[in-house]
Design an enzyme around this catalytic site. Structure first.
Site, PDB file in Angstrom:
ATOM      1  N   GLU A  21      43.821  -6.323  90.090  1.00 56.84           N
ATOM      2  CA  GLU A  21      42.580  -6.538  90.830  1.00 56.84           C
ATOM      3  C   GLU A  21      41.429  -6.846  89.878  1.00 56.84           C
ATOM      4  OE1 GLU A  21      41.439  -3.972  94.217  1.00 56.84           O
ATOM      5  OE2 GLU A  21      39.675  -3.483  92.998  1.00 56.84           O
ATOM      6  N   LYS A  26      28.586  -9.280  87.173  1.00 51.52           N
ATOM      7  CA  LYS A  26      27.214  -9.462  87.638  1.00 51.52           C
ATOM      8  C   LYS A  26      26.517 -10.644  86.979  1.00 51.52           C
ATOM      9  CE  LYS A  26      25.551  -5.069  89.344  1.00 51.52           C
ATOM     10  NZ  LYS A  26      25.200  -5.690  90.618  1.00 51.52           N
ATOM     11  N   THR A  53      37.831  -8.788  94.616  1.00 51.79           N
ATOM     12  CA  THR A  53      37.047  -7.924  95.497  1.00 51.79           C
ATOM     13  C   THR A  53      35.926  -8.691  96.192  1.00 51.79           C
ATOM     14  OG1 THR A  53      35.457  -7.244  93.792  1.00 51.79           O
ATOM     15  CG2 THR A  53      37.502  -5.963  93.981  1.00 51.79           C
ATOM     16  N   HIS A  82      39.902  -9.943  99.009  1.00 49.93           N
ATOM     17  CA  HIS A  82      39.412  -8.831  99.821  1.00 49.93           C
ATOM     18  C   HIS A  82      38.364  -9.367 100.799  1.00 49.93           C
ATOM     19  CE1 HIS A  82      40.400  -5.456  96.715  1.00 49.93           C
ATOM     20  NE2 HIS A  82      41.261  -6.454  96.637  1.00 49.93           N
ATOM     21  N   ARG A 112      37.315  -2.307 105.900  1.00 49.49           N
ATOM     22  CA  ARG A 112      36.159  -1.983 106.717  1.00 49.49           C
ATOM     23  C   ARG A 112      34.863  -2.164 105.930  1.00 49.49           C
ATOM     24  NH1 ARG A 112      34.180   4.028 108.543  1.00 49.49           N
ATOM     25  NH2 ARG A 112      32.422   3.393 109.836  1.00 49.49           N
ATOM     26  N   GLY A 113      34.777  -1.580 104.744  1.00 52.42           N
ATOM     27  CA  GLY A 113      33.534  -1.604 103.985  1.00 52.42           C
ATOM     28  C   GLY A 113      32.650  -0.434 104.365  1.00 52.42           C
TER      29      GLY A 113
END
Length: 665
Positions: A21, A26, A53, A82, A112-113
């Site tokens: 993953e 950033k 992600t 994701h 879901r988050g």
């Protein structure tokens, strides 16, 4: 454009596979450096697939799709994207799925988050039955719109999912009916949250395989593994995820917690033991056994784990033949241009030495200059004298990922990240979980913890309670003060009483032994140093006063600062300099090692963090809805629009009180 389930089904029943993953860094520099890391890891490790992600509420949507495109199209890696569905409009979900399809991504991990906010609960249209309040809503929607085009995965929690940020809220039995519904709605595989309790995982998988519904009997269940990168990081991660650290594992980590390298080494042993234990317990009915690794965009630990547990797939014959410096080639397989050449007296060579494996798409035969007639496949004596690049073999690439040699140092230069103040050039720079701006707790938990502040003074009280240890967290920090920060507790209280709210700080340290229980870190027999710094939110009217003070002729050479507000305005002490400053505020000197600088503060990292910090103000304000929360929301929004975030660094690390005397005078 393969489905994960098809790739898994094609494996022998007793085979192993793994996935990796990654999250979008950033900064642009971090993203650029991640490309080389991904290329190296894909060649050395050969995962069955990778996952990318997706930030809560779509906060990293563009970057996530760019990273997915890099993995899927440029590197040829089967990619799973994701997708968190709460706090996103139907239009955003539709665009994400359409973009994924265009990129050739056929695998979605439906999550879901964060708990849904009021403004998104109806958006998308009740008449269509789409509210995206739970992951099952997203699973059903993808199946209804795209049929079987996407292979859909869902998350599961071996120790139960704690929605209220408290371990007592966890229950596997409570989760099970919802997990059954997600599978029956169309999920094709399950990927678990990280865990370290092997007994809990074994009970979890056994419970699923034997479930009376039969929903999980043959479904791929992929355990999620978290390589331990540092002591503080794993403590924070397990706290946020509510994954238990068994006493025996915790004691092993506690015994080496002051030495980052030993923590990573013990972490490799711990996760390798988990993998091997799961492997030995698998049943024939479960089919191929897979493992999913949360890499945090780092490569060393996961490479060691995969090699130690023999999860790296063997090299196919057609690939392994290209990894030798001398390759046997039958005449009929040689290009026509080479068959007619005479090399070292042999007119039909059965083998040839590759001049530079991996550095040239056409490996050329070395001949004398006077016989050169085909420059595309021949090298002159002068060209042959140029040293070849290192052999680009899989074994060499794996060694680099594990930190061996000079190239290994380049590959693992950011191996020990230190939160957001690591190097902004690092692929691992960013949120530890890669999910972007969040309060890291449910809305009800946030309100229970911080109440309903009605004024600026109420917010000041929240910060002061956190410093005093009466609050376990504030929106910008999920933990209380550590022992190091407690040493400047009095100074921080005085700043916060002025309405200058501190969110990060450290004291000055001059040559303390690396084994010191409070300030020490790194290997034994070393010495550590720190410059004092503080980061705080300050009202705009006070900022002018502070800038006049730290910009005076007496202090300007001892101070560096960076400041930004919610509108993105930026000022710094570098205004008059053509070269932006880079400030190492923590460093250590250890026997036989270069100087290590794990904590760096500079413009790029500060700007990235400032954007997130003001985003957290916005998230906090959104927690208060309706008339009951109206006043609190107005206060928080007003503060967010007025304050500046400023980081002040004092370079005189010999002066223990230098920074605090300056700010508090």
């Amino acid at each position: 454009m393969e489905k994960l389930t098809d790739k898994i089904a094609a494996l022998p029943p007793n085979a192993n596979y793994f996935s990796l993953e990654f999250f979008p860094p950033k900064t642009a520099m971090g993203s650029s450096n991640l490309r080389a890391r991904l290329d190296r890891m894909s060649r050395a490790l050969r995962p069955l697939f990778v996952t990318v992600t997706w930030g809560a509420g779509g906060s990293t949507a563009t970057k996530s799709l760019e990273l997915a495109e890099l993995c899927q199209r440029e590197l040829g890696l089967t990619t799973c994207l994701h997708l968190t569905c709460t706090n996103m409009s139907k239009a955003t979900v539709d665009k994400a799925l359409a973009d994924a399809r265009v990129l050739g991504v056929r695998n979605i991990l439906a999550l879901r988050g964060d708990p849904p906010r009021e403004e998104y609960k109806v958006e998308g249209g009740k008449e269509e039955g789409v509210e995206f309040e739970w992951a099952i809503d997203l699973v059903r929607y993808i199946r209804n719109v795209y049929g079987d085009y996407f292979c859909i995965g869902v998350a599961a929690y071996p120790e139960g999912h704690a929605d209220e940020s408290h371990p007592e809220g966890q229950s596997l039995e409570y989760d099970l009916p919802y997990l059954v519904e997600k599978v029956q709605a169309g999920a094709d595989f399950i990927m678990t949250q990280l865990f370290f309790d092997i007994n809990a995982y074994n009970k979890f998988e056994t419970r699923l395989r034997e479930h009376p519904s039969g929903a999980f009997k043959t479904l791929p269940i992929i355990p999620g593994m978290m390589p331990i990168q540092s002591y503080q990081m794993i403590k924070r991660t397990t706290k946020l995820s509510h994954a238990a650290l068994p006493p025996d594992i915790l004691s092993r980590l506690d015994s080496v917690k002051g030495d980052d390298e030993k923590v990573k080494k013990v972490g490799v042993e711990v996760v390798s033991e988990l993998v091997e234990s799961i492997n030995t317990s698998k049943t024939p009915s479960s089919g191929p056994r897979g493992f999913h690794f949360y890499t945090l965009n780092l490569e060393k630990a996961v490479s060691f784990i995969l090699e130690r547990t023999n999860l790296i797939p063997p090299i196919p014959v057609e690939i392994s033949s290209d990894e030798s410096a001398v390759v046997d080639v039958s005449p009929e397989r040689l290009p026509e241009a080479l068959r007619s050449l005479t090399v070292n007296g042999h007119s039909e060579p059965h083998s040839r030495r590759l001049s530079s494996v991996g550095s040239d798409p056409h490996n050329r035969v070395i001949v004398s200059a006077r016989t050169t007639s085909r420059p595309d496949v021949e090298a002159t004596a002068r060209e042959a004298g140029i040293p070849a690049e290192p052999i680009n073999s899989r074994a060499n690439t794996l060694a680099i990922s594990e930190g061996e040699g000079s190239l290994g140092r380049e590959a693992t230069w950011d191996d020990f990240p230190n939160g957001r103040w690591g190097d902004a050039r690092s692929p691992a720079y960013g949120e530890i979980d890669g999910y972007g701006v969040s309060l890291h707790m449910s809305i009800s938990s946030a309100i229970k913890l911080w109440g309903y502040p009605q004024s600026v003074e109420d917010i000041t009280a929240i910060f002061l309670k956190h410093i005093e240890g009466q609050l376990s967290a504030i929106p910008w920090s999920e933990e209380g003060l550590n022992e190091e920060t407690n040493s400047i507790k009095d100074e921080l209280k005085l700043l916060n009483k002025k309405g200058w709210w501190t969110v990060a700080s450290q004291p000055a340290v001059n040559g303390i032994k690396s084994t010191d229980p409070i300030f020490g870190w790194g290997p034994k027999n070393g010495f550590v140093f720190q410059k004092a710094f503080v980061e705080l939110f300050i009202p705009s009217i006070d900022l002018k006063i502070l800038l006049a003070k730290i910009g005076s002729a007496e202090t300007t050479e001892m101070i560096s600062f960076y400041a930004s507000n919610a509108d993105g305005e930026f000022i710094s002490s570098d205004t008059k300099s053509t070269t932006p400053s880079t400030n190492a505020v923590t460093w250590g000197a250890f026997p036989g090692k270069e100087i290590i600088t794990p904590t760096i503060i500079e413009e790029v990292s500060f700007r990235a963090w400032a954007e997130e910090a003001f985003g957290i103000w916005a998230e906090w304000g959104r927690a208060y809805v309706g008339e009951d929360g109206k006043r609190t929301r107005e206060v928080i929004e007003g503060v967010r629009g007025d304050v500046w975030l400023i980081n002040v660094i004092h370079h005189g690390y010999l002066e223990k009180q230098g920074l605090w005397d300056l700010l508090l005078s």
